[in-house]
Design a protein around this motif. Structure first.
Motif, PDB file in Angstrom:
ATOM      1  N   LYS A 143      53.507  -5.257 156.937  1.00  0.00           N
ATOM      2  CA  LYS A 143      53.005  -4.946 155.595  1.00  0.00           C
ATOM      3  C   LYS A 143      54.116  -4.383 154.715  1.00  0.00           C
ATOM      4  O   LYS A 143      54.242  -4.741 153.539  1.00  0.00           O
ATOM      5  CB  LYS A 143      51.857  -3.952 155.681  1.00  0.00           C
ATOM      6  CG  LYS A 143      50.523  -4.548 156.084  1.00  0.00           C
ATOM      7  CD  LYS A 143      49.440  -3.494 156.041  1.00  0.00           C
ATOM      8  CE  LYS A 143      48.093  -4.077 156.429  1.00  0.00           C
ATOM      9  NZ  LYS A 143      47.030  -3.058 156.439  1.00  0.00           N
ATOM     10  N   ALA A 144      54.921  -3.473 155.278  1.00  0.00           N
ATOM     11  CA  ALA A 144      56.021  -2.892 154.504  1.00  0.00           C
ATOM     12  C   ALA A 144      57.022  -3.970 154.087  1.00  0.00           C
ATOM     13  O   ALA A 144      57.517  -3.973 152.958  1.00  0.00           O
ATOM     14  CB  ALA A 144      56.716  -1.813 155.322  1.00  0.00           C
ATOM     15  N   PHE A 188      47.395 -10.402 155.229  1.00  0.00           N
ATOM     16  CA  PHE A 188      48.126  -9.186 154.866  1.00  0.00           C
ATOM     17  C   PHE A 188      47.385  -7.935 155.336  1.00  0.00           C
ATOM     18  O   PHE A 188      48.002  -7.001 155.867  1.00  0.00           O
ATOM     19  CB  PHE A 188      48.333  -9.130 153.359  1.00  0.00           C
ATOM     20  CG  PHE A 188      48.883  -7.828 152.861  1.00  0.00           C
ATOM     21  CD1 PHE A 188      50.217  -7.509 153.029  1.00  0.00           C
ATOM     22  CD2 PHE A 188      48.059  -6.900 152.230  1.00  0.00           C
ATOM     23  CE1 PHE A 188      50.724  -6.301 152.579  1.00  0.00           C
ATOM     24  CE2 PHE A 188      48.552  -5.696 151.782  1.00  0.00           C
ATOM     25  CZ  PHE A 188      49.892  -5.395 151.958  1.00  0.00           C
ATOM     26  N   TRP A 203      45.483 -12.910 151.712  1.00  0.00           N
ATOM     27  CA  TRP A 203      45.078 -11.508 151.604  1.00  0.00           C
ATOM     28  C   TRP A 203      44.542 -10.980 152.930  1.00  0.00           C
ATOM     29  O   TRP A 203      44.853  -9.856 153.333  1.00  0.00           O
ATOM     30  CB  TRP A 203      44.037 -11.346 150.506  1.00  0.00           C
ATOM     31  CG  TRP A 203      43.551  -9.934 150.346  1.00  0.00           C
ATOM     32  CD1 TRP A 203      42.346  -9.427 150.684  1.00  0.00           C
ATOM     33  CD2 TRP A 203      44.313  -8.836 149.827  1.00  0.00           C
ATOM     34  NE1 TRP A 203      42.285  -8.091 150.395  1.00  0.00           N
ATOM     35  CE2 TRP A 203      43.477  -7.688 149.876  1.00  0.00           C
ATOM     36  CE3 TRP A 203      45.610  -8.706 149.335  1.00  0.00           C
ATOM     37  CZ2 TRP A 203      43.909  -6.447 149.440  1.00  0.00           C
ATOM     38  CZ3 TRP A 203      46.027  -7.456 148.900  1.00  0.00           C
ATOM     39  CH2 TRP A 203      45.183  -6.347 148.957  1.00  0.00           C
ATOM     40  N   ALA A 210      57.600  -8.502 147.853  1.00  0.00           N
ATOM     41  CA  ALA A 210      56.848  -8.714 146.613  1.00  0.00           C
ATOM     42  C   ALA A 210      57.470  -7.936 145.453  1.00  0.00           C
ATOM     43  O   ALA A 210      57.583  -8.448 144.332  1.00  0.00           O
ATOM     44  CB  ALA A 210      55.394  -8.301 146.814  1.00  0.00           C
ATOM     45  N   LEU A 211      57.907  -6.706 145.720  1.00  0.00           N
ATOM     46  CA  LEU A 211      58.587  -5.927 144.674  1.00  0.00           C
ATOM     47  C   LEU A 211      59.906  -6.586 144.272  1.00  0.00           C
ATOM     48  O   LEU A 211      60.263  -6.616 143.088  1.00  0.00           O
ATOM     49  CB  LEU A 211      58.828  -4.507 145.170  1.00  0.00           C
ATOM     50  CG  LEU A 211      57.586  -3.631 145.344  1.00  0.00           C
ATOM     51  CD1 LEU A 211      57.964  -2.281 145.943  1.00  0.00           C
ATOM     52  CD2 LEU A 211      56.872  -3.434 144.015  1.00  0.00           C
ATOM     53  N   MET A 252      56.353  -7.177 153.604  1.00  0.00           N
ATOM     54  CA  MET A 252      55.728  -8.003 152.571  1.00  0.00           C
ATOM     55  C   MET A 252      55.710  -7.298 151.221  1.00  0.00           C
ATOM     56  O   MET A 252      55.987  -7.905 150.175  1.00  0.00           O
ATOM     57  CB  MET A 252      54.298  -8.370 152.985  1.00  0.00           C
ATOM     58  CG  MET A 252      54.209  -9.293 154.177  1.00  0.00           C
ATOM     59  SD  MET A 252      52.482  -9.663 154.571  1.00  0.00           S
ATOM     60  CE  MET A 252      52.665 -10.642 156.050  1.00  0.00           C
ATOM     61  N   VAL A 253      55.394  -6.007 151.224  1.00  0.00           N
ATOM     62  CA  VAL A 253      55.367  -5.259 149.963  1.00  0.00           C
ATOM     63  C   VAL A 253      56.766  -5.188 149.352  1.00  0.00           C
ATOM     64  O   VAL A 253      56.950  -5.358 148.142  1.00  0.00           O
ATOM     65  CB  VAL A 253      54.776  -3.862 150.193  1.00  0.00           C
ATOM     66  CG1 VAL A 253      54.954  -2.991 148.959  1.00  0.00           C
ATOM     67  CG2 VAL A 253      53.295  -3.954 150.540  1.00  0.00           C
TER      68      VAL A 253
END
Length: 306
Positions: free
Chosen positions: A94-95, A86, A83, A101-102, A97-98
């Motif tokens: 960050k984009a 991140f 965390w 994750a989605l 990783m997000v």
């Protein structure tokens, strides 16, 4: 006479008071003027070196745990968590990783939804095949199935429709060919329906590692930029950026590996289900053939009776 005695007594009292106040001061001054007594120097013990090592101007190496010799925590080498990495990452990382994750959430959602859908479809089709196993005609098979919706009921409906619109034609082979063509369309439609969502799994499994690698490359570039700005290769400056970059690759692998495994699993499951649909198509075709033979047999018997 009395006044002189009183005056002498008063002077004596004042002198006594002044002497009582000034005596401690003189004692402290005398003690301060005396030289300190020499204390014997303790001999160095066997376990302790006689002389302390001289420190140089070079910076001593920090412990691996990220703490300085006095116990304080070095800011750059503090304990890193996913965390915290991140939150400290660049906006591009960050984009990435997000997004990964989605993609992983979509993979697990497809797994749950497709597992339920395939399980129910196989159960319905297996039950329908068992119900029509003793049927002698298409009408009996439809009565046995009732209002239950399954690929077998659609196949029987297509066969009955073809037999009805082809009534009066002498060629049974033509009726069967047209029925087989209708069956093929139903099987392809069922295959497309069951493969819905498999494209997402294939895309995630193929692209997620490369997307994670892009985030890693971007993060390492930022780390090198930070090194050049700070003009140091200290681990406190280098480690956090590289850790954030590698986290993007890790998330990409976490998203890609399950997607590939789930895709292969459902490819096998759908293949088994489509084989059951092919069995249902063969059962419907056999019922159609029996009805056609039965109709021709009854026609021959009627002509023979005439």
């Amino acid at each position: 006479m009395k006044l002189s005695k009183i005056r002498s007594i008063a002077v004596a009292l004042v002198a006594a008071v002044l002497l009582a106040h000034t005596a401690p001061v003189f004692a402290q001054q005398a003690a301060a003027q005396q030289p300190p007594a020499a204390t014997p120097m303790a001999a160095p013990s066997a376990e302790q070196p006689a002389t302390a090592p001289e420190t140089t101007g070079a910076t001593q190496a920090l412990p691996a745990s990220g703490t300085t010799p006095n116990g304080s925590v070095t800011p750059g080498l503090a304990e890193l968590s996913p965390w915290s990495m991140f939150m400290q990452a660049d906006i591009v990382v960050k984009a990435v990783m997000v997004g990964l994750a989605l993609a992983s959430m979509i993979t697990w959602t497809i797994l749950i939804a497709k597992k339920i859908e395939l399980g129910r479809a196989r159960l319905r089709l297996r039950s329908a095949l068992k119900q029509i196993s003793e049927a002698r005609s298409m009408s009996e098979a439809q009565l046995a199935l009732g209002d239950k919706t399954s690929p077998l009921s659609m196949l029987l409906a297509a066969a009955l429709r073809e037999a009805r619109v082809s009534a009066g034609l002498a060629s049974d082979e033509g009726i069967k060919e047209r029925a087989v063509s209708s069956f093929s369309e139903i099987v392809r439609a069922e295959s497309r329906h069951m493969r819905h969502g498999m494209g997402f799994l294939a895309t995630i499994g193929a692209t997620a590692p490369f997307i994670g690698l892009f985030g890693t490359v971007w993060g390492i570039m930022n780390s090198f930029i930070g090194i050049s700005k700070s003009q140091t290769t200290n681990l406190a400056v280098v480690a956090p950026g590289i850790a954030e970059a590698l986290l993007a690759t890790a998330i990409g692998l976490v998203a890609a590996i399950p997607a590939v495994i789930i895709y292969n699993h459902f490819s096998r499951e759908i293949k088994v289900y489509l084989e059951m649909v092919a069995r249902a198509s063969g059962a419907a075709l056999r019922l159609l053939s029996r009805d056609l033979d039965r109709s021709h047999g009854s026609g021959r018997h009627s002509r023979a009776a005439e």
